[in-house]
Design a protein around this motif. Sequence first.
Motif, short mmCIF file in Angstrom:
data_model
loop_
_atom_site.label_atom_id
_atom_site.label_comp_id
_atom_site.label_asym_id
_atom_site.label_seq_id
_atom_site.Cartn_x
_atom_site.Cartn_y
_atom_site.Cartn_z
N LEU A 191 87.73 27.88 17.69
CA LEU A 191 88.89 27.25 17.06
C LEU A 191 89.45 28.14 15.96
O LEU A 191 90.65 28.30 15.83
N ARG A 192 88.47 28.73 15.16
CA ARG A 192 88.94 29.66 14.12
C ARG A 192 89.64 30.85 14.76
O ARG A 192 90.64 31.35 14.24
N GLU A 193 89.08 31.30 15.87
CA GLU A 193 89.72 32.44 16.56
C GLU A 193 91.13 32.09 16.99
O GLU A 193 92.07 32.89 16.86
N ALA A 194 91.31 30.89 17.51
CA ALA A 194 92.64 30.47 17.96
C ALA A 194 93.61 30.44 16.81
O ALA A 194 94.76 30.85 16.92
N LYS A 195 93.11 29.92 15.64
CA LYS A 195 94.01 29.85 14.48
C LYS A 195 94.36 31.23 13.95
O LYS A 195 95.46 31.49 13.50
N GLU A 196 93.36 32.15 14.02
CA GLU A 196 93.61 33.50 13.51
C GLU A 196 94.56 34.29 14.40
O GLU A 196 95.28 35.16 13.94
N THR A 197 94.48 33.97 15.70
CA THR A 197 95.29 34.77 16.63
C THR A 197 96.71 34.30 16.75
O THR A 197 97.54 34.94 17.40
N ILE A 198 97.05 33.16 16.13
CA ILE A 198 98.45 32.69 16.13
C ILE A 198 99.17 33.37 14.99
O ILE A 198 98.91 33.08 13.84
N ILE A 199 100.03 34.32 15.29
CA ILE A 199 100.76 35.07 14.25
C ILE A 199 102.25 34.93 14.51
O ILE A 199 102.67 34.63 15.61
N GLU A 200 103.00 35.17 13.46
CA GLU A 200 104.47 35.10 13.57
C GLU A 200 105.04 36.51 13.48
O GLU A 200 104.67 37.27 12.60
N HIS A 201 105.96 36.81 14.39
CA HIS A 201 106.66 38.12 14.33
C HIS A 201 108.03 37.97 14.93
O HIS A 201 108.15 37.62 16.10
N ASP A 202 109.07 38.26 14.09
CA ASP A 202 110.46 38.16 14.53
C ASP A 202 110.76 36.78 15.09
O ASP A 202 111.46 36.62 16.08
N GLY A 203 110.22 35.76 14.46
CA GLY A 203 110.51 34.40 14.87
C GLY A 203 109.72 33.94 16.06
O GLY A 203 109.94 32.86 16.58
N GLN A 204 108.73 34.73 16.59
CA GLN A 204 107.96 34.35 17.76
C GLN A 204 106.48 34.30 17.40
O GLN A 204 106.02 34.98 16.48
N LEU A 205 105.73 33.52 18.14
CA LEU A 205 104.29 33.43 17.94
C LEU A 205 103.58 34.10 19.09
O LEU A 205 103.95 33.91 20.25
N ALA A 210 97.84 26.48 20.30
CA ALA A 210 96.88 25.48 19.84
C ALA A 210 96.28 24.74 21.02
O ALA A 210 95.06 24.49 21.08
N LEU A 211 97.12 24.36 22.00
CA LEU A 211 96.62 23.66 23.18
C LEU A 211 95.73 24.56 24.03
O LEU A 211 94.73 24.11 24.61
N VAL A 212 96.09 25.88 24.10
CA VAL A 212 95.25 26.81 24.86
C VAL A 212 93.86 26.89 24.24
O VAL A 212 92.83 26.84 24.94
N ASP A 213 93.83 27.03 22.89
CA ASP A 213 92.52 27.12 22.22
C ASP A 213 91.75 25.81 22.37
O ASP A 213 90.52 25.80 22.57
N ARG A 214 92.45 24.69 22.28
CA ARG A 214 91.77 23.40 22.47
C ARG A 214 91.18 23.30 23.87
O ARG A 214 90.07 22.77 24.06
N PHE A 215 91.94 23.83 24.84
CA PHE A 215 91.43 23.78 26.22
C PHE A 215 90.11 24.51 26.34
O PHE A 215 89.14 24.00 26.92
N TYR A 216 90.07 25.72 25.77
CA TYR A 216 88.83 26.50 25.86
C TYR A 216 87.73 25.91 24.99
O TYR A 216 86.56 25.93 25.36
N ASP A 217 88.12 25.39 23.81
CA ASP A 217 87.10 24.86 22.90
C ASP A 217 86.46 23.58 23.46
O ASP A 217 85.26 23.33 23.26
N GLN A 218 87.23 22.76 24.16
CA GLN A 218 86.73 21.46 24.61
C GLN A 218 86.03 21.53 25.95
O GLN A 218 85.47 20.54 26.40
N ARG A 219 86.07 22.64 26.58
CA ARG A 219 85.47 22.74 27.92
C ARG A 219 84.34 23.77 27.91
O ARG A 219 84.48 24.86 28.41
N SER A 220 83.27 23.44 27.30
CA SER A 220 82.12 24.34 27.20
C SER A 220 81.53 24.67 28.58
O SER A 220 80.94 25.73 28.77
N ILE A 221 81.78 23.73 29.50
CA ILE A 221 81.23 23.97 30.83
C ILE A 221 81.84 25.21 31.47
O ILE A 221 81.26 25.85 32.33
#
Length: 623
Positions: free
Chosen positions: A7-21, A208-219
């Motif tokens: 989850l921390r990785e997901a938050k760290e990897t979301i960056i802003e550049h020229d109005g895009q994430l 955020a949804l992508v990271d949640r997908f990976y974080d919530q599916r440990s299987i």
Amino acid sequence: MENGSELREAKETIIEHDGQLNGNEPANLGDGFTSSSEWAEDGILDTDSSIESKPIDYSTFDKKDFVGLLKEAAANNDFKRADELIREIKPLFDEIRQRERTEALIRFREDGGINEDFQYKGDEWDQAFDIYLKSIRENRQRHFRELEEQKNTNLQAKTNLLERLRQLVDGEDNEHSLRHFKEIQKEWKAIGAVPQNQIKTLWANYNALVDRFYDQRSIYFELKELDRKKNLELKHELCVRADRLLELDKINDAVKELNELHHEFKHIGPVPIEDKESVWLKFKMASDAIYSKRDGIVAKVQDELQNNLIQKEKINEEVAAFASYETDRIKEWNQKTKEIIEVQKRWEEIGGVPRAKTRDVNKKFWGSFKTFFHNKNVFFKKLDEERSKNLLLKTELLNKAIVLKESQDWEKASNELKTLQQQWKEIGPVPEKQREKIFLQFKEACDFFFEKRRSLMSEEEREQQENLTKKEEIITSLEKIAEGKSGALNEVKELQKKFMTLGFVPKRALASVKGRFTDALNKAISSLPLADQEKETATLEAQLTSLRQSPQGDKKIHHKEHHLRKQIAKAENDIAVLRNNLEFFGRSKNAEKLKEEFNIKIVQAGEDLLHLKNQLKMLQASA
């Protein structure tokens, strides 16, 4: 713990550049990525606007040429190039249109019209230009309107995908979840640009949804790690491809392909957290190398453009002197034309200049260039008008010469032709095409007359020489009579008659032979065995005969008569004065002596008066 770190990785990897994430690039982009256009979703760099293209010389274009350019631009969808073309050619087209309108207004006024009634609709090229201009603007508006509509459609599509992704994340896990997730990722990547103000929110929700997908599916964690490793391999391949771009000769092609690589890099999924920074730095280094190479080329080009600008500004100072050049000599105009053509060649050999300066520097050069040739055209137009007038004047002289060449009045025609020749020299040149023809015609007319006159004069000279010989023989005969003092008056008169009936003598001998004849005639008459009164009468008759047969004889006789009358009047007045004075001598002591002297004078004056009256009578009798 593992889910928390992801989850921390997901938050760290979301960056802003020229109005895009972006979920892959680190926040610290480095010194080589300061331009927002390098990271625009539609492309990283517009290289065509960075390197100056060679400007087009519109100085020889007319309205039809400008319409052709605009027609071609209207047929394409390159609206940026169309806008640049319109900015360049519309002022030039408007300048031609305004000049034609002004000329039409002047003609309208000359025909008696007034400004309030003047209407100017232009010609077919004016209408075509306005139609194509309107068409380009309407197409551009429609294009950007469609882009906005497409962005809104893309926004709705991505919003729907987010909802699908949210349902997938919040739903129960099954063996199909990962496949559905990959399908959503693929669809997300395929959707184009969205409105600028929605980019940040979309990317934040998506990552955020992508990271949640990976974080919530440990299987599926192992599968996620495998997927990230696969993503790492793909990004390494992009790094290798980016490194190879340095080998391309055309930097524009390299930057264009790099834009595409950045787009792919951006849409590849996450990589292992420990490799994220290194792979990004590797890709960034390859990108920086391309940008550095591009910046070097651009800087070099800019230096060349600036140097070209300096050279062209110097040439502008040089060509400005041509705009004010004036002379009344054709040779000097032609020489100056060669000089300005050489200046033009030097100008054209110099490359482009910075885009911001292109219009001004070209306007100065071509303005001076056009002014020079305008002044030259004005000069030659005026020269042609003068030469046309000269042609008319010389044609009049030619017609007069053609008439005079048949004249038999040699002296008068000769003088008139000489006057025409002098006038011909004083008239300036005529148009080149007619110059030789009209001169040869004029010369032929003059030569015809003078040649005919010369042939006739040769015959006249022979006759005059013969007349001179005969007149000299008559003078010799008169001189012999004077020497022998034994001649007769009839013989003398006959010799005088022969002398007077002979024609002209050469001008060089005219005065001499005339003087000799008069002297010999008077001597011959004086030597005749006649009384004084007869000699005087004979002498006077000889004089009258000479006067009567000489040129303007009547006028000379009239002058002779007038002179005699004046002498008679004077003689009569002198006698009256002498007689009046004689009456006063009676009171004087020496009266007798003075009376005798005055009587002698009166008698002499009376004889002179009688002589003068006799001459007048003879003159009147011979008239």
